[in-house]
Motif scaffolding. Structure first.
Motif, PDB file in Angstrom:
ATOM      1  N   ARG A  91       0.962  -1.134  -0.116  1.00 44.11           N
ATOM      2  CA  ARG A  91       0.108   0.075   0.212  1.00 44.11           C
ATOM      3  C   ARG A  91       0.903   1.361   0.026  1.00 44.11           C
ATOM      4  O   ARG A  91       0.547   2.338  -0.708  1.00 44.11           O
ATOM      5  CB  ARG A  91      -0.908  -0.153   1.174  1.00 44.11           C
ATOM      6  CG  ARG A  91      -1.993  -1.045   1.135  1.00 44.11           C
ATOM      7  CD  ARG A  91      -3.147  -1.145   2.342  1.00 44.11           C
ATOM      8  NE  ARG A  91      -3.787  -2.000   2.114  1.00 44.11           N
ATOM      9  CZ  ARG A  91      -3.975  -3.257   2.951  1.00 44.11           C
ATOM     10  NH1 ARG A  91      -3.079  -3.377   3.953  1.00 44.11           N
ATOM     11  NH2 ARG A  91      -4.770  -4.157   2.968  1.00 44.11           N
ATOM     12  N   LYS A 101      -6.429  -2.193  -4.663  1.00 38.06           N
ATOM     13  CA  LYS A 101      -7.061  -2.755  -3.682  1.00 38.06           C
ATOM     14  C   LYS A 101      -6.183  -4.173  -3.398  1.00 38.06           C
ATOM     15  O   LYS A 101      -5.932  -5.034  -4.461  1.00 38.06           O
ATOM     16  CB  LYS A 101      -8.483  -3.145  -3.754  1.00 38.06           C
ATOM     17  CG  LYS A 101      -8.910  -4.087  -2.609  1.00 38.06           C
ATOM     18  CD  LYS A 101     -10.343  -4.252  -2.662  1.00 38.06           C
ATOM     19  CE  LYS A 101     -11.041  -5.175  -1.555  1.00 38.06           C
ATOM     20  NZ  LYS A 101     -12.535  -5.514  -1.828  1.00 38.06           N
ATOM     21  N   PRO A 113     -16.079 -12.414   5.998  1.00 32.11           N
ATOM     22  CA  PRO A 113     -15.929 -11.127   5.663  1.00 32.11           C
ATOM     23  C   PRO A 113     -14.891 -11.276   4.544  1.00 32.11           C
ATOM     24  O   PRO A 113     -14.841 -10.425   3.788  1.00 32.11           O
ATOM     25  CB  PRO A 113     -15.436 -10.482   6.933  1.00 32.11           C
ATOM     26  CG  PRO A 113     -16.060 -11.222   7.946  1.00 32.11           C
ATOM     27  CD  PRO A 113     -16.095 -12.550   7.445  1.00 32.11           C
ATOM     28  N   SER A 117     -15.454  -9.761   0.867  1.00 29.97           N
ATOM     29  CA  SER A 117     -14.453  -8.827   0.134  1.00 29.97           C
ATOM     30  C   SER A 117     -13.808  -9.417  -1.147  1.00 29.97           C
ATOM     31  O   SER A 117     -13.724  -8.708  -2.152  1.00 29.97           O
ATOM     32  CB  SER A 117     -13.142  -8.573   1.160  1.00 29.97           C
ATOM     33  OG  SER A 117     -13.156  -7.929   2.086  1.00 29.97           O
ATOM     34  N   HIS A 120     -16.265  -8.519  -4.064  1.00 26.41           N
ATOM     35  CA  HIS A 120     -15.986  -7.035  -4.472  1.00 26.41           C
ATOM     36  C   HIS A 120     -14.960  -6.977  -5.301  1.00 26.41           C
ATOM     37  O   HIS A 120     -14.827  -5.698  -5.938  1.00 26.41           O
ATOM     38  CB  HIS A 120     -16.317  -6.251  -3.175  1.00 26.41           C
ATOM     39  CG  HIS A 120     -17.509  -6.123  -2.580  1.00 26.41           C
ATOM     40  ND1 HIS A 120     -18.717  -5.676  -3.388  1.00 26.41           N
ATOM     41  CD2 HIS A 120     -17.930  -6.527  -1.187  1.00 26.41           C
ATOM     42  CE1 HIS A 120     -19.719  -5.674  -2.516  1.00 26.41           C
ATOM     43  NE2 HIS A 120     -19.238  -6.159  -1.383  1.00 26.41           N
ATOM     44  N   LYS A 390      -8.654   3.532   8.484  1.00 24.82           N
ATOM     45  CA  LYS A 390      -8.928   3.462   7.093  1.00 24.82           C
ATOM     46  C   LYS A 390     -10.335   3.637   6.716  1.00 24.82           C
ATOM     47  O   LYS A 390     -10.728   4.154   5.807  1.00 24.82           O
ATOM     48  CB  LYS A 390      -8.025   2.489   6.527  1.00 24.82           C
ATOM     49  CG  LYS A 390      -6.510   2.645   6.733  1.00 24.82           C
ATOM     50  CD  LYS A 390      -5.827   0.893   5.870  1.00 24.82           C
ATOM     51  CE  LYS A 390      -4.353   1.135   6.493  1.00 24.82           C
ATOM     52  NZ  LYS A 390      -3.705  -0.162   6.131  1.00 24.82           N
ATOM     53  N   LYS A 391     -11.101   2.685   7.281  1.00 27.23           N
ATOM     54  CA  LYS A 391     -12.549   2.686   6.867  1.00 27.23           C
ATOM     55  C   LYS A 391     -13.257   3.909   7.104  1.00 27.23           C
ATOM     56  O   LYS A 391     -14.097   4.101   6.616  1.00 27.23           O
ATOM     57  CB  LYS A 391     -13.187   1.556   7.720  1.00 27.23           C
ATOM     58  CG  LYS A 391     -12.579   0.163   7.349  1.00 27.23           C
ATOM     59  CD  LYS A 391     -12.723  -0.358   5.950  1.00 27.23           C
ATOM     60  CE  LYS A 391     -12.374  -1.751   5.678  1.00 27.23           C
ATOM     61  NZ  LYS A 391     -12.350  -2.123   4.104  1.00 27.23           N
ATOM     62  N   GLN A 392     -12.825   4.683   8.200  1.00 29.62           N
ATOM     63  CA  GLN A 392     -13.349   5.773   8.483  1.00 29.62           C
ATOM     64  C   GLN A 392     -12.637   7.076   7.436  1.00 29.62           C
ATOM     65  O   GLN A 392     -12.673   8.091   7.844  1.00 29.62           O
ATOM     66  CB  GLN A 392     -13.127   6.058   9.917  1.00 29.62           C
ATOM     67  CG  GLN A 392     -14.223   5.681  10.826  1.00 29.62           C
ATOM     68  CD  GLN A 392     -13.756   4.113  10.822  1.00 29.62           C
ATOM     69  OE1 GLN A 392     -12.592   3.932  11.134  1.00 29.62           O
ATOM     70  NE2 GLN A 392     -14.829   3.340  11.005  1.00 29.62           N
ATOM     71  N   LYS A 393     -11.780   6.662   6.562  1.00 26.78           N
ATOM     72  CA  LYS A 393     -10.971   7.437   5.806  1.00 26.78           C
ATOM     73  C   LYS A 393      -9.791   8.530   6.575  1.00 26.78           C
ATOM     74  O   LYS A 393      -9.534   9.563   6.040  1.00 26.78           O
ATOM     75  CB  LYS A 393     -11.910   8.422   4.911  1.00 26.78           C
ATOM     76  CG  LYS A 393     -12.925   7.644   4.135  1.00 26.78           C
ATOM     77  CD  LYS A 393     -12.519   6.873   3.063  1.00 26.78           C
ATOM     78  CE  LYS A 393     -13.554   6.250   2.308  1.00 26.78           C
ATOM     79  NZ  LYS A 393     -13.124   5.016   1.253  1.00 26.78           N
ATOM     80  N   ASP A 421      -7.641  -0.644   9.765  1.00 32.36           N
ATOM     81  CA  ASP A 421      -8.822  -0.427   9.314  1.00 32.36           C
ATOM     82  C   ASP A 421      -9.744   0.189  10.125  1.00 32.36           C
ATOM     83  O   ASP A 421     -10.471   1.295   9.606  1.00 32.36           O
ATOM     84  CB  ASP A 421      -9.364  -1.975   8.986  1.00 32.36           C
ATOM     85  CG  ASP A 421      -8.891  -2.551   7.756  1.00 32.36           C
ATOM     86  OD1 ASP A 421      -8.194  -1.711   6.928  1.00 32.36           O
ATOM     87  OD2 ASP A 421      -9.064  -3.750   7.392  1.00 32.36           O
ATOM     88  N   PHE A 422      -9.697  -0.062  11.304  1.00 31.68           N
ATOM     89  CA  PHE A 422     -10.824   0.681  12.238  1.00 31.68           C
ATOM     90  C   PHE A 422     -10.285   1.401  13.535  1.00 31.68           C
ATOM     91  O   PHE A 422     -10.780   1.686  14.344  1.00 31.68           O
ATOM     92  CB  PHE A 422     -11.802  -0.354  12.762  1.00 31.68           C
ATOM     93  CG  PHE A 422     -12.854  -1.141  11.784  1.00 31.68           C
ATOM     94  CD1 PHE A 422     -13.776  -0.472  11.226  1.00 31.68           C
ATOM     95  CD2 PHE A 422     -12.495  -2.498  11.290  1.00 31.68           C
ATOM     96  CE1 PHE A 422     -14.706  -1.014  10.138  1.00 31.68           C
ATOM     97  CE2 PHE A 422     -12.934  -3.060  10.093  1.00 31.68           C
ATOM     98  CZ  PHE A 422     -14.172  -2.324   9.659  1.00 31.68           C
TER      99      PHE A 422
END
Length: 455
Positions: A91, A101, A113, A117, A120, A390-393, A421-422
């Motif tokens: 990344r 991704k 989960p 993913s 997607h 990251k999930k909340q940008k 992520d969170f």
């Protein structure tokens, strides 16, 4: 060719490498990248800490077709920790390209989960063999567009019994692909695997520099003195970041309790911990919030824990290979370091086996160690936890801005920022922790209030 700027990469890619302070290539990068960037199969023999992750990530990113939202590269790794570290490196290295991704598929994490993913889509998958094979068998993942396969720490994967899984996975991949195999050793089992899955590979090898870069000391000791000598080993060597290895989880926990009773701040890392706890422990140690990490061999390879200046083998390793990986934690990317091993009279046979590999081991007398009681075994940093990632940008720049422009903290008071992520973790000058907690709870980060506390 020694500089990344000499590689045939785009201006944007080279600019991103420069922003990451990747200027001079390590030996394995110098030797492997000219071949891997030409899409050739490769066998690379290199130790943990040699810069091999960057060596195989660059060609993957360089040939990636971001507009084709299909899995184009598969990287197999022996452990969850290593897979996560590889994904983080990918990344960082691909920041100049939008909408890439990278997906990790590891055991010990919820399966459904991961399947969602995969539904997607993703460009790059980093996985442990057992888990990706399960997704293959349940038709959750399409690998028909794979153009690059990487086996990282292949020797470790074979030691863990993954040979059949690896072959079964490879049998589902396109025959026309690039395969890159990285291994710390090149013994018969690796040679057999390589001959069956690579096509006219180039072999590159980084000579074992570990003997010259690591100062090794061995001390014969009585079991009852083992724990009590640890503070003196640390203070006499003025160590600031210490990794202590034990063979069993119960020994880790007992030693941690004993050192805590002596007033030392310690962390433990072993397989009984949940993945979230393991990730957090690695972050707290690598960002210098705690000076001592006590671990089983789950931490001896596959983890990017840099700048460890003292490794202590509280228990001698079970064989010389494990010993090599352990002490290699204090010689990452060519840096030197000190490794101390403690042994009893009953373990002389193990000592002799290790000495056959390392001719420069120094036998020292434990009675000559002088405990410098004026030396403080502590860290100047502590870590705050933010319940957003990251999930909340959230980005590092957002958090840095909230701490500096938002509450007036100096940049010198801020250490490493890790964003998951969170959740996010920020190393802070411990003298400013109370101030930061009071102010940041009342300050919006990217327009939102977050729950914040000290770890």
């Amino acid at each position: 060719m020694k500089k990344f700027s000499q590689l045939n990469l785009s201006k944007e890619f080279l600019s991103n490498l420069d922003s990451l302070s990747y200027t001079e290539m390590t030996t394995i990068q110098q030797k492997s990248l000219p071949f891997s960037l030409e899409n050739k199969d490769l066998i690379a023999q290199a130790k943990t800490g040699s810069g091999k992750t960057v060596a195989f990530c660059i060609p993957i990113i360089n040939k990636l077709k971001v507009k084709e939202f299909k899995v184009q590269s598969l990287i197999l790794a022996p452990t969850r920790e290593l897979a996560n570290q590889i994904a983080q490196e990918l990344r960082k290295l691909s920041r100049h390209i939008h909408n890439i991704k990278v997906l990790t598929l590891c055991g010990g994490m919820p399966f459904k989960p991961q399947a969602l993913s995969l539904f997607h889509g993703a460009h790059i998958v980093v996985a442990t063999p057992g888990r990706v094979l399960k997704h293959i068998k349940e038709n959750n993942i399409s690998l028909e567009n794979i153009n690059t396969l990487v086996l990282d720490e292949a020797d470790k994967m074979l030691d863990m019994g993954f040979y059949d899984d690896i072959i079964e996975i490879i049998n589902t991949l396109p025959k026309k692909r690039q395969t890159l195999l990285f291994s710390a050793t090149f013994e018969k089992n690796i040679e057999n695997l390589a001959s069956s899955i690579l096509v006219e590979p180039t072999l590159v090898k980084v000579e074992d520099e570990i003997k010259t870069t690591i100062n090794q000391k061995f001390y014969e000791i009585f079991d009852e003195n083992k724990t009590s000598i640890i503070p003196a080993l640390i203070s006499s060597n003025k160590a600031k970041s210490i990794l202590i290895f034990c063979n069993m989880k119960i020994t880790c926990d007992k030693l941690a309790d004993d050192l805590y009773d002596m007033g030392l701040d310690v962390l433990t890392l072993h397989s009984d911990l949940e993945q979230k706890q393991r990730d957090e422990t690695i972050i707290l140690f690598s960002n210098k919030s705690y000076p001592i990490l006590i671990a089983t061999d789950v931490a001896s390879r596959g983890l990017h824990i840099d700048d460890v200046d003292l490794v202590i083998n509280y228990d001698l390793s079970l064989d010389e290979k494990i010993h090599t990986h352990r002490i290699g934690r204090t010689a990452r990317a060519g840096k030197g370091g000190l490794a101390i091993s403690l042994y009893t009279k009953d373990e002389l046979d193990k000592v002799e086996i290790i000495k056959e590999k390392f001719s420069d081991i120094k036998e020292e007398d434990i009675s000559t160690i002088e405990d410098d009681i004026s030396y403080k075994i502590d860290s100047n940093l502590r870590t705050i936890f933010i319940n957003g990632g990251k999930k909340q940008k959230l980005r590092a720049g957002d958090i840095l801005g909230a701490l500096t422009a938002g509450i007036g903290l100096q940049k010198d008071d801020i250490g490493k920022i890790d964003i998951l992520d969170f959740s996010s973790y920020v190393a802070i000058n411990k003298e400013k922790i109370i101030y930061v907690l009071e102010k940041l709870l009342k300050t919006k980060i990217k327009g939102k209030y977050y729950r914040i506390y000290e770890k």
